[in-house]
Design a protein around this motif. Structure first.
Motif, PDB file in Angstrom:
ATOM      1  N   ASP A 153       5.459 -42.963  20.456  1.00 35.89           N
ATOM      2  CA  ASP A 153       6.056 -42.558  19.186  1.00 35.89           C
ATOM      3  C   ASP A 153       5.178 -41.519  18.501  1.00 35.89           C
ATOM      4  O   ASP A 153       4.039 -41.265  18.910  1.00 35.89           O
ATOM      5  CB  ASP A 153       6.259 -43.771  18.284  1.00 35.89           C
ATOM      6  CG  ASP A 153       7.380 -43.562  17.270  1.00 35.89           C
ATOM      7  OD1 ASP A 153       7.975 -42.470  17.238  1.00 35.89           O
ATOM      8  OD2 ASP A 153       7.651 -44.493  16.491  1.00 35.89           O
ATOM      9  N   VAL A 154       5.730 -40.929  17.426  1.00 36.88           N
ATOM     10  CA  VAL A 154       5.049 -39.842  16.727  1.00 36.88           C
ATOM     11  C   VAL A 154       5.360 -39.919  15.244  1.00 36.88           C
ATOM     12  O   VAL A 154       6.445 -40.344  14.842  1.00 36.88           O
ATOM     13  CB  VAL A 154       5.484 -38.472  17.308  1.00 36.88           C
ATOM     14  CG1 VAL A 154       6.996 -38.312  17.259  1.00 36.88           C
ATOM     15  CG2 VAL A 154       4.810 -37.316  16.582  1.00 36.88           C
ATOM     16  N   THR A 155       4.392 -39.523  14.425  1.00 33.59           N
ATOM     17  CA  THR A 155       4.612 -39.348  12.997  1.00 33.59           C
ATOM     18  C   THR A 155       3.990 -38.027  12.577  1.00 33.59           C
ATOM     19  O   THR A 155       3.046 -37.535  13.210  1.00 33.59           O
ATOM     20  CB  THR A 155       4.020 -40.503  12.164  1.00 33.59           C
ATOM     21  OG1 THR A 155       4.493 -40.421  10.818  1.00 33.59           O
ATOM     22  CG2 THR A 155       2.498 -40.491  12.165  1.00 33.59           C
ATOM     23  N   LEU A 156       4.515 -37.454  11.506  1.00 31.60           N
ATOM     24  CA  LEU A 156       4.030 -36.168  11.009  1.00 31.60           C
ATOM     25  C   LEU A 156       3.292 -36.353   9.694  1.00 31.60           C
ATOM     26  O   LEU A 156       3.714 -37.127   8.837  1.00 31.60           O
ATOM     27  CB  LEU A 156       5.196 -35.200  10.803  1.00 31.60           C
ATOM     28  CG  LEU A 156       6.046 -34.886  12.035  1.00 31.60           C
ATOM     29  CD1 LEU A 156       7.157 -33.903  11.663  1.00 31.60           C
ATOM     30  CD2 LEU A 156       5.196 -34.321  13.164  1.00 31.60           C
ATOM     31  N   THR A 157       2.188 -35.631   9.536  1.00 37.27           N
ATOM     32  CA  THR A 157       1.450 -35.562   8.276  1.00 37.27           C
ATOM     33  C   THR A 157       1.379 -34.094   7.860  1.00 37.27           C
ATOM     34  O   THR A 157       1.898 -33.211   8.564  1.00 37.27           O
ATOM     35  CB  THR A 157       0.034 -36.134   8.420  1.00 37.27           C
ATOM     36  OG1 THR A 157      -0.734 -35.284   9.287  1.00 37.27           O
ATOM     37  CG2 THR A 157       0.065 -37.542   9.005  1.00 37.27           C
ATOM     38  N   GLU A 158       0.718 -33.816   6.755  1.00 38.68           N
ATOM     39  CA  GLU A 158       0.597 -32.427   6.307  1.00 38.68           C
ATOM     40  C   GLU A 158      -0.190 -31.574   7.297  1.00 38.68           C
ATOM     41  O   GLU A 158      -0.010 -30.354   7.348  1.00 38.68           O
ATOM     42  CB  GLU A 158      -0.090 -32.379   4.939  1.00 38.68           C
ATOM     43  CG  GLU A 158       0.768 -32.902   3.796  1.00 38.68           C
ATOM     44  CD  GLU A 158       0.098 -32.712   2.446  1.00 38.68           C
ATOM     45  OE1 GLU A 158      -1.060 -32.243   2.433  1.00 38.68           O
ATOM     46  OE2 GLU A 158       0.723 -33.023   1.424  1.00 38.68           O
ATOM     47  N   ASP A 159      -1.055 -32.210   8.076  1.00 34.43           N
ATOM     48  CA  ASP A 159      -1.941 -31.464   8.970  1.00 34.43           C
ATOM     49  C   ASP A 159      -1.458 -31.388  10.415  1.00 34.43           C
ATOM     50  O   ASP A 159      -1.944 -30.558  11.181  1.00 34.43           O
ATOM     51  CB  ASP A 159      -3.343 -32.084   8.964  1.00 34.43           C
ATOM     52  CG  ASP A 159      -3.951 -32.082   7.576  1.00 34.43           C
ATOM     53  OD1 ASP A 159      -3.759 -31.090   6.850  1.00 34.43           O
ATOM     54  OD2 ASP A 159      -4.602 -33.071   7.210  1.00 34.43           O
ATOM     55  N   GLY A 160      -0.554 -32.293  10.804  1.00 34.26           N
ATOM     56  CA  GLY A 160      -0.132 -32.280  12.196  1.00 34.26           C
ATOM     57  C   GLY A 160       0.637 -33.522  12.602  1.00 34.26           C
ATOM     58  O   GLY A 160       1.207 -34.232  11.768  1.00 34.26           O
ATOM     59  N   PHE A 201       0.220 -50.310  21.216  1.00 36.00           N
ATOM     60  CA  PHE A 201       0.730 -49.479  20.127  1.00 36.00           C
ATOM     61  C   PHE A 201       2.138 -48.990  20.434  1.00 36.00           C
ATOM     62  O   PHE A 201       2.444 -48.577  21.552  1.00 36.00           O
ATOM     63  CB  PHE A 201      -0.188 -48.285  19.895  1.00 36.00           C
ATOM     64  CG  PHE A 201      -1.524 -48.651  19.346  1.00 36.00           C
ATOM     65  CD1 PHE A 201      -1.725 -49.840  18.672  1.00 36.00           C
ATOM     66  CD2 PHE A 201      -2.607 -47.794  19.492  1.00 36.00           C
ATOM     67  CE1 PHE A 201      -2.969 -50.172  18.145  1.00 36.00           C
ATOM     68  CE2 PHE A 201      -3.849 -48.108  18.975  1.00 36.00           C
ATOM     69  CZ  PHE A 201      -4.037 -49.301  18.303  1.00 36.00           C
ATOM     70  N   ASN A 202       2.969 -49.002  19.410  1.00 42.39           N
ATOM     71  CA  ASN A 202       4.354 -48.601  19.580  1.00 42.39           C
ATOM     72  C   ASN A 202       4.723 -47.619  18.471  1.00 42.39           C
ATOM     73  O   ASN A 202       4.301 -46.486  18.485  1.00 42.39           O
ATOM     74  CB  ASN A 202       5.250 -49.844  19.595  1.00 42.39           C
ATOM     75  CG  ASN A 202       6.576 -49.601  20.263  1.00 42.39           C
ATOM     76  OD1 ASN A 202       7.162 -48.531  20.116  1.00 42.39           O
ATOM     77  ND2 ASN A 202       7.066 -50.592  20.991  1.00 42.39           N
ATOM     78  N   GLY A 203       5.451 -48.087  17.449  1.00 40.42           N
ATOM     79  CA  GLY A 203       5.825 -47.204  16.358  1.00 40.42           C
ATOM     80  C   GLY A 203       4.638 -46.816  15.496  1.00 40.42           C
ATOM     81  O   GLY A 203       3.642 -47.533  15.410  1.00 40.42           O
ATOM     82  N   ILE A 204       4.761 -45.648  14.837  1.00 41.33           N
ATOM     83  CA  ILE A 204       3.692 -45.161  13.967  1.00 41.33           C
ATOM     84  C   ILE A 204       4.311 -44.431  12.783  1.00 41.33           C
ATOM     85  O   ILE A 204       5.365 -43.787  12.916  1.00 41.33           O
ATOM     86  CB  ILE A 204       2.725 -44.228  14.738  1.00 41.33           C
ATOM     87  CG1 ILE A 204       1.546 -43.807  13.857  1.00 41.33           C
ATOM     88  CG2 ILE A 204       3.445 -43.020  15.315  1.00 41.33           C
ATOM     89  CD1 ILE A 204       0.452 -43.060  14.612  1.00 41.33           C
ATOM     90  N   ALA A 205       3.676 -44.552  11.636  1.00 40.11           N
ATOM     91  CA  ALA A 205       4.110 -43.850  10.430  1.00 40.11           C
ATOM     92  C   ALA A 205       2.890 -43.586   9.569  1.00 40.11           C
ATOM     93  O   ALA A 205       1.874 -44.275   9.669  1.00 40.11           O
ATOM     94  CB  ALA A 205       5.142 -44.674   9.662  1.00 40.11           C
ATOM     95  N   SER A 206       2.968 -42.580   8.717  1.00 41.28           N
ATOM     96  CA  SER A 206       1.860 -42.273   7.822  1.00 41.28           C
ATOM     97  C   SER A 206       2.122 -42.855   6.448  1.00 41.28           C
ATOM     98  O   SER A 206       3.269 -42.984   6.015  1.00 41.28           O
ATOM     99  CB  SER A 206       1.643 -40.761   7.729  1.00 41.28           C
ATOM    100  OG  SER A 206       2.762 -40.134   7.144  1.00 41.28           O
ATOM    101  N   ALA A 207       1.050 -43.226   5.762  1.00 44.52           N
ATOM    102  CA  ALA A 207       1.129 -43.767   4.406  1.00 44.52           C
ATOM    103  C   ALA A 207       0.058 -43.103   3.563  1.00 44.52           C
ATOM    104  O   ALA A 207      -0.900 -42.519   4.087  1.00 44.52           O
ATOM    105  CB  ALA A 207       0.946 -45.284   4.419  1.00 44.52           C
ATOM    106  N   GLU A 208       0.222 -43.198   2.261  1.00 47.26           N
ATOM    107  CA  GLU A 208      -0.761 -42.638   1.323  1.00 47.26           C
ATOM    108  C   GLU A 208      -1.055 -41.175   1.645  1.00 47.26           C
ATOM    109  O   GLU A 208      -2.202 -40.750   1.729  1.00 47.26           O
ATOM    110  CB  GLU A 208      -2.051 -43.470   1.355  1.00 47.26           C
ATOM    111  CG  GLU A 208      -1.846 -44.920   0.937  1.00 47.26           C
ATOM    112  CD  GLU A 208      -3.127 -45.734   0.939  1.00 47.26           C
ATOM    113  OE1 GLU A 208      -3.961 -45.510   1.844  1.00 47.26           O
ATOM    114  OE2 GLU A 208      -3.300 -46.565   0.040  1.00 47.26           O
TER     115      GLU A 208
END
Length: 314
Positions: A137-144, A192-199
């Motif tokens: 899985d993948v999540t996006l942040t401001e940097d990448g 590890f499976n799903g991922i998400a960004s917080a804060e």
């Protein structure tokens, strides 16, 4: 040639998945047509889904890597990107501002980035060359973009510029995760499976399937802390908005809506979302008050793959 490559890829994934599943599952018919079901027309498998602009979504054919595009108001999604042979499509996220789609490459150990404007491959990244790998899985942040590996306690970071500029595989950073989340896996377990960004990207929330848990991971150090709460059986993809988490639990055909504490140290289950159309959902995207979950139908003999729409709130 394409058929041979697809079969080899599918066999490799099925063998890995068979170790993960506790029992063999019987064959079932495809889901019936409904206003709540969007058919992925021609898909041979499914796993990932991402919200695009407006009501647009993207979904992937797990075995072939092809990308489908649809609208939550329509009954069908059509093949949008016919990718080169030998790819896979697992979790995905859309960078709407830069017309990019980031896709986890499963057993290939790679990540792919496609242009949602030209339908071309923008970049291909080798994240790992380990013998056992499954980029999930993948999540996006401001940097990448951050990617998970279900076979190893590692996260991979691909930097992305302000205007969507991408480098190459030499720019990929590997983050070794420490703590309880890094406990060695038993044979056949998914980590590890799903991922998400917080804060605002200061913390990564990662689902750990084998431990039935959520972890808060420091993206600078790799330190992990288990987020206290009930066990989340068969946890797969996750979606985080503020302090709310939607956790897809594939084999039990449900999505649990969780509320995180302010310091991300614990969570409580607010409600459980179910649908008669769920058939092993794996990942989810959100459109206002509507969730779109893709049915993977793992271990089943299916002739149709689809997306199911359910309310985001009870």
């Amino acid at each position: 040639m394409r058929r041979t490559v697809q079969r080899r890829t599918a066999v490799g994934f099925t063998a890995l998945l068979a170790l993960f599943l506790p029992i063999a599952l019987p064959a079932v018919a495809s889901a019936s047509s409904s206003d709540d079901v969007i058919v992925l027309d021609g898909a041979t498998s499914a796993e990932g889904i991402a919200a695009g602009e407006g009501a647009t979504f993207y979904a992937g054919d797990l075995n072939t890597g092809d990308i489908y595009r649809g609208d939550i108001h329509d009954s069908e999604a059509k093949r949008f990107i016919n990718v080169p042979d030998g790819r896979m499509a697992v979790g995905m996220k859309a960078d709407v501002d830069n017309d990019l789609l980031f896709v986890a490459g499963g057993a290939t150990g790679k990540a792919y980035v496609y242009s949602t404007e030209t339908r071309k491959t923008v970049a291909e990244f080798t994240l790992t060359t380990k013998a056992m790998q499954f980029i999930n899985d993948v999540t996006l942040t401001e940097d990448g973009a951050w990617f998970t590996n279900s076979a190893s306690p590692e996260l991979y970071f691909v930097p992305v510029g302000d205007c969507g500029e991408l480098g190459d595989s030499d720019d990929v950073e590997t983050l070794k995760v420490s703590g309880r989340a890094a406990k060695p896996l038993k044979e056949g377990e998914f980590g590890f499976n799903g991922i998400a960004s917080a804060e605002d990207g200061d913390t990564l929330i990662v689902a750990h399937t084998a431990q039935q848990a959520l972890y808060a991971v420091d993206p600078e150090t790799g330190k992990s802390d288990r987020i206290d709460g009930p066990d989340l059986e068969f946890i797969d993809g996750i979606l985080v908005k503020g302090h709310t988490v939607w956790a897809v639990q594939n084999m039990v055909n449900q999505i649990s809506r969780l509320e995180l504490s302010r310091d991300l140290s614990s969570f409580k289950v607010e409600d459980v979302i179910k649908s008669k159309h769920f058939n092993i959902p794996t990942t989810v995207a959100k459109f206002g008050d509507t969730l779109a979950a893709v049915n993977a139908k793992f271990g089943k003999q299916a002739t149709q793959y689809d997306v199911v729409l359910v309310p985001a709130w009870d």
